[in-house]
Motif scaffolding. Structure first.
Motif, PDB file in Angstrom:
ATOM      1  N   PRO A 209      14.896  14.991  16.000  1.00 46.33           N
ATOM      2  CA  PRO A 209      13.603  14.163  15.770  1.00 46.33           C
ATOM      3  C   PRO A 209      14.013  12.773  15.250  1.00 46.33           C
ATOM      4  CG  PRO A 209      13.169  16.597  14.985  1.00 46.33           C
ATOM      5  CD  PRO A 209      14.666  16.270  15.280  1.00 46.33           C
ATOM      6  N   GLY A 210      13.218  11.865  15.839  1.00 45.30           N
ATOM      7  CA  GLY A 210      13.583  10.532  15.581  1.00 45.30           C
ATOM      8  C   GLY A 210      14.936   9.756  16.300  1.00 45.30           C
ATOM      9  N   GLY A 211      15.459  10.617  16.900  1.00 43.56           N
ATOM     10  CA  GLY A 211      16.624  10.146  17.563  1.00 43.56           C
ATOM     11  C   GLY A 211      17.903  10.360  16.733  1.00 43.56           C
ATOM     12  N   ASN A 212      19.036  10.320  17.657  1.00 43.26           N
ATOM     13  CA  ASN A 212      20.622  10.379  16.791  1.00 43.26           C
ATOM     14  C   ASN A 212      20.761   8.984  16.176  1.00 43.26           C
ATOM     15  OD1 ASN A 212      20.768  12.979  17.844  1.00 43.26           O
ATOM     16  ND2 ASN A 212      21.664  12.506  19.772  1.00 43.26           N
ATOM     17  N   VAL A 213      21.562   9.053  15.445  1.00 50.96           N
ATOM     18  CA  VAL A 213      21.770   7.672  14.552  1.00 50.96           C
ATOM     19  C   VAL A 213      23.194   7.160  15.032  1.00 50.96           C
ATOM     20  CG1 VAL A 213      20.792   8.796  12.795  1.00 50.96           C
ATOM     21  CG2 VAL A 213      23.070   9.044  12.784  1.00 50.96           C
ATOM     22  N   ARG A 214      24.061   7.916  15.835  1.00 49.22           N
ATOM     23  CA  ARG A 214      25.163   7.292  16.458  1.00 49.22           C
ATOM     24  C   ARG A 214      25.518   7.997  17.951  1.00 49.22           C
ATOM     25  NH1 ARG A 214      29.795   8.418  11.759  1.00 49.22           N
ATOM     26  NH2 ARG A 214      29.672  10.445  11.492  1.00 49.22           N
ATOM     27  N   ASP A 215      26.358   7.413  18.544  1.00 51.55           N
ATOM     28  CA  ASP A 215      26.572   8.143  19.755  1.00 51.55           C
ATOM     29  C   ASP A 215      27.751   8.860  20.097  1.00 51.55           C
ATOM     30  OD1 ASP A 215      23.712   7.411  20.535  1.00 51.55           O
ATOM     31  OD2 ASP A 215      24.675   5.638  21.214  1.00 51.55           O
ATOM     32  N   VAL A 504      23.690  16.822   0.257  1.00 54.27           N
ATOM     33  CA  VAL A 504      23.216  15.502   0.199  1.00 54.27           C
ATOM     34  C   VAL A 504      21.639  15.495   0.570  1.00 54.27           C
ATOM     35  CG1 VAL A 504      25.653  14.811   0.101  1.00 54.27           C
ATOM     36  CG2 VAL A 504      24.551  15.389   2.319  1.00 54.27           C
ATOM     37  N   PRO A 505      20.842  14.777   0.204  1.00 52.35           N
ATOM     38  CA  PRO A 505      19.570  14.455   0.537  1.00 52.35           C
ATOM     39  C   PRO A 505      19.467  13.984   1.940  1.00 52.35           C
ATOM     40  CG  PRO A 505      19.623  13.037  -1.180  1.00 52.35           C
ATOM     41  CD  PRO A 505      21.117  14.064  -1.054  1.00 52.35           C
ATOM     42  N   GLN A 506      20.362  13.135   2.168  1.00 49.45           N
ATOM     43  CA  GLN A 506      20.219  12.280   3.632  1.00 49.45           C
ATOM     44  C   GLN A 506      21.749  12.209   4.314  1.00 49.45           C
ATOM     45  OE1 GLN A 506      18.470   8.954   1.975  1.00 49.45           O
ATOM     46  NE2 GLN A 506      16.626   9.046   3.643  1.00 49.45           N
ATOM     47  N   VAL A 507      21.848  12.333   5.469  1.00 53.90           N
ATOM     48  CA  VAL A 507      22.662  12.141   6.414  1.00 53.90           C
ATOM     49  C   VAL A 507      22.743  11.395   7.325  1.00 53.90           C
ATOM     50  CG1 VAL A 507      24.028  14.280   5.901  1.00 53.90           C
ATOM     51  CG2 VAL A 507      22.465  14.086   7.846  1.00 53.90           C
ATOM     52  N   GLN A 508      21.265  10.747   7.633  1.00 56.39           N
ATOM     53  CA  GLN A 508      20.906   9.763   8.576  1.00 56.39           C
ATOM     54  C   GLN A 508      21.077   8.526   8.170  1.00 56.39           C
ATOM     55  OE1 GLN A 508      17.444  13.240   9.776  1.00 56.39           O
ATOM     56  NE2 GLN A 508      17.312  11.060  11.066  1.00 56.39           N
ATOM     57  N   VAL A 509      21.320   8.201   7.091  1.00 58.08           N
ATOM     58  CA  VAL A 509      21.944   6.841   6.317  1.00 58.08           C
ATOM     59  C   VAL A 509      23.105   7.141   5.777  1.00 58.08           C
ATOM     60  CG1 VAL A 509      19.616   5.835   6.341  1.00 58.08           C
ATOM     61  CG2 VAL A 509      20.340   7.057   4.410  1.00 58.08           C
ATOM     62  N   PRO A 510      23.916   6.314   5.549  1.00 64.25           N
ATOM     63  CA  PRO A 510      25.522   6.779   5.019  1.00 64.25           C
ATOM     64  C   PRO A 510      25.245   6.425   3.405  1.00 64.25           C
ATOM     65  CG  PRO A 510      25.450   4.552   5.924  1.00 64.25           C
ATOM     66  CD  PRO A 510      24.038   5.032   6.391  1.00 64.25           C
ATOM     67  N   GLY A 511      26.086   7.329   2.563  1.00 68.42           N
ATOM     68  CA  GLY A 511      26.454   7.021   1.145  1.00 68.42           C
ATOM     69  C   GLY A 511      25.630   7.646   0.233  1.00 68.42           C
ATOM     70  N   SER A 512      24.996   8.811   0.767  1.00 72.99           N
ATOM     71  CA  SER A 512      24.100   9.609  -0.204  1.00 72.99           C
ATOM     72  C   SER A 512      24.830  10.168  -1.381  1.00 72.99           C
ATOM     73  CB  SER A 512      23.282  10.781   0.855  1.00 72.99           C
ATOM     74  OG  SER A 512      22.451  11.539  -0.175  1.00 72.99           O
ATOM     75  N   PRO A 513      24.138  10.509  -2.441  1.00 65.90           N
ATOM     76  CA  PRO A 513      24.865  11.344  -3.540  1.00 65.90           C
ATOM     77  C   PRO A 513      24.801  12.668  -3.166  1.00 65.90           C
ATOM     78  CG  PRO A 513      22.673  10.555  -4.137  1.00 65.90           C
ATOM     79  CD  PRO A 513      22.928   9.949  -3.069  1.00 65.90           C
ATOM     80  N   VAL A 514      25.554  13.511  -3.958  1.00 69.93           N
ATOM     81  CA  VAL A 514      25.526  14.748  -3.896  1.00 69.93           C
ATOM     82  C   VAL A 514      25.179  15.569  -5.166  1.00 69.93           C
ATOM     83  CG1 VAL A 514      28.102  15.013  -4.532  1.00 69.93           C
ATOM     84  CG2 VAL A 514      26.852  16.767  -2.995  1.00 69.93           C
ATOM     85  N   ARG A 515      24.566  16.692  -5.021  1.00 71.79           N
ATOM     86  CA  ARG A 515      24.285  17.370  -6.236  1.00 71.79           C
ATOM     87  C   ARG A 515      24.313  19.064  -5.922  1.00 71.79           C
ATOM     88  NH1 ARG A 515      18.806  19.406  -6.561  1.00 71.79           N
ATOM     89  NH2 ARG A 515      17.562  19.091  -4.892  1.00 71.79           N
ATOM     90  N   THR A 516      24.174  19.657  -6.930  1.00 65.72           N
ATOM     91  CA  THR A 516      24.412  21.280  -6.841  1.00 65.72           C
ATOM     92  C   THR A 516      23.050  21.719  -6.800  1.00 65.72           C
ATOM     93  OG1 THR A 516      26.704  21.447  -7.843  1.00 65.72           O
ATOM     94  CG2 THR A 516      25.425  23.409  -7.787  1.00 65.72           C
ATOM     95  N   LYS A 517      22.786  22.395  -5.821  1.00 68.53           N
ATOM     96  CA  LYS A 517      21.511  23.023  -5.612  1.00 68.53           C
ATOM     97  C   LYS A 517      21.370  24.093  -6.183  1.00 68.53           C
ATOM     98  CE  LYS A 517      17.013  23.609  -3.985  1.00 68.53           C
ATOM     99  NZ  LYS A 517      16.034  22.886  -4.606  1.00 68.53           N
ATOM    100  N   ALA A 518      22.250  25.341  -6.263  1.00 69.26           N
ATOM    101  CA  ALA A 518      22.379  26.574  -6.737  1.00 69.26           C
ATOM    102  C   ALA A 518      23.913  26.947  -6.929  1.00 69.26           C
ATOM    103  CB  ALA A 518      21.797  27.393  -5.850  1.00 69.26           C
ATOM    104  N   THR A 519      24.217  27.791  -8.088  1.00 67.83           N
ATOM    105  CA  THR A 519      25.396  28.281  -8.332  1.00 67.83           C
ATOM    106  C   THR A 519      25.220  29.764  -8.152  1.00 67.83           C
ATOM    107  OG1 THR A 519      26.065  26.467  -9.490  1.00 67.83           O
ATOM    108  CG2 THR A 519      27.136  28.366  -9.838  1.00 67.83           C
ATOM    109  N   PHE A 520      26.029  30.398  -7.429  1.00 67.55           N
ATOM    110  CA  PHE A 520      26.209  31.839  -7.436  1.00 67.55           C
ATOM    111  C   PHE A 520      27.677  32.219  -7.974  1.00 67.55           C
ATOM    112  CE2 PHE A 520      22.567  31.543  -4.955  1.00 67.55           C
ATOM    113  CZ  PHE A 520      21.548  32.785  -5.064  1.00 67.55           C
ATOM    114  N   VAL A 521      27.720  33.493  -8.391  1.00 68.12           N
ATOM    115  CA  VAL A 521      28.746  34.035  -8.956  1.00 68.12           C
ATOM    116  C   VAL A 521      29.142  35.508  -8.308  1.00 68.12           C
ATOM    117  CG1 VAL A 521      29.116  32.654 -10.900  1.00 68.12           C
ATOM    118  CG2 VAL A 521      28.191  35.036 -11.049  1.00 68.12           C
ATOM    119  N   VAL A 522      30.555  35.739  -8.038  1.00 69.41           N
ATOM    120  CA  VAL A 522      30.844  36.983  -7.805  1.00 69.41           C
ATOM    121  C   VAL A 522      31.665  37.640  -8.875  1.00 69.41           C
ATOM    122  CG1 VAL A 522      32.059  38.666  -6.077  1.00 69.41           C
ATOM    123  CG2 VAL A 522      30.541  36.607  -5.073  1.00 69.41           C
ATOM    124  N   GLU A 523      31.402  38.577  -9.456  1.00 70.49           N
ATOM    125  CA  GLU A 523      32.361  38.959 -10.646  1.00 70.49           C
ATOM    126  C   GLU A 523      33.450  40.134 -10.051  1.00 70.49           C
ATOM    127  OE1 GLU A 523      29.963  40.360 -14.139  1.00 70.49           O
ATOM    128  OE2 GLU A 523      28.439  39.591 -13.122  1.00 70.49           O
TER     129      GLU A 523
END
Length: 560
Positions: A209-215, A504-523
């Motif tokens: 939606p809104g069109g591709n950002v590169r071809d 990353v909250p955005q990929v349709q513009v470059p340079g977005s920061p990154v964060r951890t949305k959730a952490t799961f563990v397997v013991e």
């Protein structure tokens, strides 16, 4: 990169007293025919930097790894040859013990020819287990970027904790490859790519939606020239190059490396005559090998390619890398969500009989702390119908229920210590428990599944509340969902596998920061996933090396 003339490149290696060569590689020494060939390269029509596609390493072993590059001064050339002359070149390579590239420990010359798209695959051997190395290539006066690689620990040792990231689904047109850049900045020891490394569509065929950002360049990929050009377009992306240079990769394909939802010798649309499909498959396999850091055991032979394989990380982890495309039966009742009787047919397989036997034998022989299955499509049951009928994806393991049951029972019978399935394909983060009987929510959990969202496919996506997602309400063994882009970063030690779902909250513009949305563990010895809840870090506790503004730390207790 500092400039090195040819003689200093050679002499540095000789002075280190550690110049060695692997099979199919000419040893570095002067004078040799290969060295004389290297000396004359400038007169052979090479007038631009051939290292536009970067470097990569892969398939680490205790004594070495593969290092890769492909020569392409004009990566988007329509003939797929990257602007290279149609003759062979001698490419010098060196492996270093230090990131400043002062201490050479292995070096050699590899021949790059047009028959394999001027790709270079060097299987480096004779290195120390469980340590970092750096590498680069040289052709004439041109020097490649430097890559970082790592050998696996000694097979009889656990080694230290392993930082491993896994990713999938990077549609060039849908967004920038910011997640690859952020992954590189997390400094993993190992990266798993679980498929859809590139997409086959021509420009504006697969849109958001809104069109591709590169071809995409060129037509839909159906020929060797087309697949080579498409791989080069992806590899020329600097964010992807950064991720390849950061750590060795283990790669397997899914469908878009060939054709959407292909199955063995059957294309996506078998109802439409496609007499050239097997030629297309052969071209796709050849281009995939040319562009990936794979060993000679994966050199394609016609329409066949050996891609499933096993990589051991000391006694800590065994990675069983699967191929769920090349040997599967065609999807039952079509490729979408269906209530399909064929899904339960015991004769149907997603792996093929030979790969299934190989996997079950690997479970029986394993002595690893963690048996990690790297594969493409959703493994656990994912019913989207709240009623009694099961409506599941025929393209995933739900379309091959008996195949899934045999493999799950296989690791249970083999008493695998910790079975963890890693998955891509579905363009969202998921975490879930694996069972032998999904119809009984109280049945025993026997494994864990972690699913990486896409790098860019689908565009930005959106944040979401897992508690309201219908799949989680219908399938109580599924514990987490998020529809943003990103990757999964894991830390594996002998007691715990920790998985950070990075977004990353955005990929349709470059340079977005990154964060951890959730952490799961397997013991260790406790199958199933558990979420740990997070609180912000006290700024006074931060260090410049370990913490950023986005970082969090885990609470000691879990939220009910």
């Amino acid at each position: 990169m500092p400039h090195l003339d040819r003689r200093s490149f050679l002499v540095t290696g000789l002075a280190a007293g550690a110049v060695a060569a692997v099979p199919a590689t000419t040893a570095l020494a002067e004078p040799t025919p290969a060295a004389e060939t290297a000396q004359s390269l400038a007169s052979r029509g090479l007038r631009a930097d051939p290292f536009t596609l970067g470097v990569a390493s892969g398939d680490p072993a205790p004594g070495g790894f593969v290092i890769w590059t492909r020569l392409a001064p004009q990566p988007l050339a329509e003939d797929g040859m990257g602007g290279m002359p149609s003759h062979r070149f001698a490419v010098l390579w060196q492996v270093y013990a230090d990131e400043h590239c002062r201490h050479v420990v292995r070096a050699g010359v590899e021949i790059a020819g047009p028959e394999w798209g001027h790709s270079v695959h060097v299987e480096v051997e004779g290195l120390q287990p469980g340590r970092e190395y750096w590498y680069r290539f040289r052709l004439g006066s041109y020097l490649s970027p430097t890559g970082r690689a790592r050998t696996a620990p000694h097979p009889l040792t656990l080694g230290g904790p392993l930082t491993m990231a896994f990713v999938s689904c990077a549609q060039y047109e849908h967004g920038y490859f910011t997640s690859y850049r952020r992954l590189a900045e997390d400094h993993p020891d190992l990266v798993l790519h679980l498929g859809d490394y590139q997409y086959e569509y021509t420009k504006d065929t697969y849109t958001i939606p809104g069109g591709n950002v590169r071809d995409h360049e060129g037509p839909e990929t159906e020929t060797l020239a087309g697949y080579r050009q498409r791989h080069a377009q992806y590899k020329a992306d600097l964010d992807l190059q950064a991720a390849h240079a950061a750590a060795p990769w283990l790669v397997v394909w899914d469908d878009h490396e060939v054709d959407n939802n292909w199955a063995d010798e059957v294309p996506e649309r078998p109802d439409i005559p496609q007499p050239n499909f097997l030629a297309r498959r052969e071209a796709a396999f050849r281009a995939y090998y040319e562009n990936m850091p794979l060993r000679r055991t994966s050199v394609p032979r016609g329409i066949d390619m050996q891609l499933y394989r096993r990589i051991r990380w000391g006694r800590l982890a065994t990675f069983h890398m699967l191929d769920t495309r090349q040997f599967r039966d065609d999807q039952g009742c079509g490729d979408g969500y269906r209530d399909c009787p064929a899904a339960s047919d015991p004769a149907r397989s997603i792996t093929g009989d030979e790969q299934e036997r190989w996997l079950l034998d690997g479970f029986r022989q394993s002595r690893a702390q963690w048996d990690i299955i790297g594969q493409q499509v959703f493994f656990g049951q994912r019913d989207n119908n709240p009623g009694p009928a099961k409506v599941t994806s025929m393209d995933a393991w739900d379309g091959y229920v008996a195949s899934r049951q045999r493999i799950t029972q296989g690791w249970v019978d083999a008493e695998v210590r910790n079975a963890v399935v890693l998955t891509g394909d579905v363009h969202a983060h998921w975490a879930g428990d694996l069972k032998l009987d999904y119809d009984d929510p109280g049945s025993r959990t026997v494994g864990s599944e972690l699913v990486a969202t896409s790098i860019s496919t689908g565009g930005d996506g959106a944040d979401s509340d897992p508690a309201t997602h219908p799949f989680l309400q219908i399938n109580p063994h599924l514990k987490f969902y998020n529809n943003q882009r990103g990757y999964v970063l894991t830390k594996i030690d002998h007691e715990l596998l920790t998985a950070d779902f990075r977004v990353v909250p955005q990929v349709q513009v470059p340079g977005s920061p990154v964060r951890t949305k959730a952490t799961f563990v397997v013991e260790d010895r406790v199958p199933g996933v558990k979420q740990t809840y997070l609180r912000p870090v006290d700024p006074a506790l931060r260090t410049s090396r370990q913490m950023t503004v986005e970082d969090t730390v885990q609470l000691e207790t879990e939220r009910p």
